[in-house]
Design a protein around this motif. Structure first.
Motif, PDB file in Angstrom:
ATOM      1  N   THR A 169       0.828  -1.209   0.000  1.00 30.89           N
ATOM      2  CA  THR A 169       0.000   0.000   0.000  1.00 30.89           C
ATOM      3  C   THR A 169       0.865   1.262   0.000  1.00 30.89           C
ATOM      4  O   THR A 169       0.616   2.195  -0.771  1.00 30.89           O
ATOM      5  CB  THR A 169      -0.935   0.003   1.229  1.00 30.89           C
ATOM      6  OG1 THR A 169      -1.704  -1.200   1.220  1.00 30.89           O
ATOM      7  CG2 THR A 169      -1.857   1.194   1.216  1.00 30.89           C
ATOM      8  N   GLU A 220       1.230   3.993  -3.123  1.00 30.68           N
ATOM      9  CA  GLU A 220       0.936   5.401  -2.850  1.00 30.68           C
ATOM     10  C   GLU A 220       2.104   6.292  -3.281  1.00 30.68           C
ATOM     11  O   GLU A 220       1.905   7.346  -3.882  1.00 30.68           O
ATOM     12  CB  GLU A 220       0.627   5.598  -1.366  1.00 30.68           C
ATOM     13  CG  GLU A 220       0.068   6.955  -1.034  1.00 30.68           C
ATOM     14  CD  GLU A 220      -1.252   7.246  -1.716  1.00 30.68           C
ATOM     15  OE1 GLU A 220      -1.458   8.405  -2.126  1.00 30.68           O
ATOM     16  OE2 GLU A 220      -2.084   6.327  -1.860  1.00 30.68           O
ATOM     17  N   LYS A 246       2.124   6.510  -7.100  1.00 28.16           N
ATOM     18  CA  LYS A 246       1.073   7.419  -7.563  1.00 28.16           C
ATOM     19  C   LYS A 246       1.499   8.873  -7.383  1.00 28.16           C
ATOM     20  O   LYS A 246       1.273   9.707  -8.253  1.00 28.16           O
ATOM     21  CB  LYS A 246      -0.224   7.168  -6.789  1.00 28.16           C
ATOM     22  CG  LYS A 246      -0.957   5.925  -7.194  1.00 28.16           C
ATOM     23  CD  LYS A 246      -2.217   5.761  -6.357  1.00 28.16           C
ATOM     24  CE  LYS A 246      -2.871   4.435  -6.568  1.00 28.16           C
ATOM     25  NZ  LYS A 246      -4.046   4.242  -5.699  1.00 28.16           N
ATOM     26  N   ASN A 247       2.126   9.180  -6.248  1.00 28.20           N
ATOM     27  CA  ASN A 247       2.588  10.540  -5.998  1.00 28.20           C
ATOM     28  C   ASN A 247       3.646  10.959  -7.010  1.00 28.20           C
ATOM     29  O   ASN A 247       3.662  12.112  -7.459  1.00 28.20           O
ATOM     30  CB  ASN A 247       3.136  10.680  -4.577  1.00 28.20           C
ATOM     31  CG  ASN A 247       2.048  10.651  -3.532  1.00 28.20           C
ATOM     32  OD1 ASN A 247       0.885  10.923  -3.815  1.00 28.20           O
ATOM     33  ND2 ASN A 247       2.409  10.281  -2.316  1.00 28.20           N
TER      34      ASN A 247
END
Length: 85
Positions: free
Chosen positions: A16, A20, A23-24
């Motif tokens: 996870t 994340e 994606k950032n």
């Protein structure tokens, strides 16, 4: 030598966090590029002269918008022009 036990929950949490962060990174990359570029930015991006940019405008190869005395070019139009050539 110390032994650490990794559980499924640890792996899920790692997954996870990693997703994340990825994606950032993509969000930062896409938000860095402006939608509209000035003439000077286009010349620098394409490594062309003012005359060449004017020729692209005159012959309709590259669309532009004039706001006041400043010409703006859509970044997507520039990408499209480069992909066609």
């Amino acid at each position: 030598m110390a032994v650490s036990i990794i559980t499924k929950e640890d792996l899920q949490e790692f997954k996870t966090e990693l997703l994340e962060e990825i994606k950032n990174l993509f969000h930062i990359k896409t938000s860095e590029q402006k939608l509209w570029l000035r003439s000077s930015e286009v010349k620098e991006l394409l490594k062309i002269s003012s005359g060449t940019l004017q020729n692209l405008r005159v012959n309709g190869t590259l669309r532009y918008s004039r706001v006041g005395g400043t010409l703006y070019y859509n970044y997507q139009d520039i990408e499209k022009m480069l992909n066609q050539k």
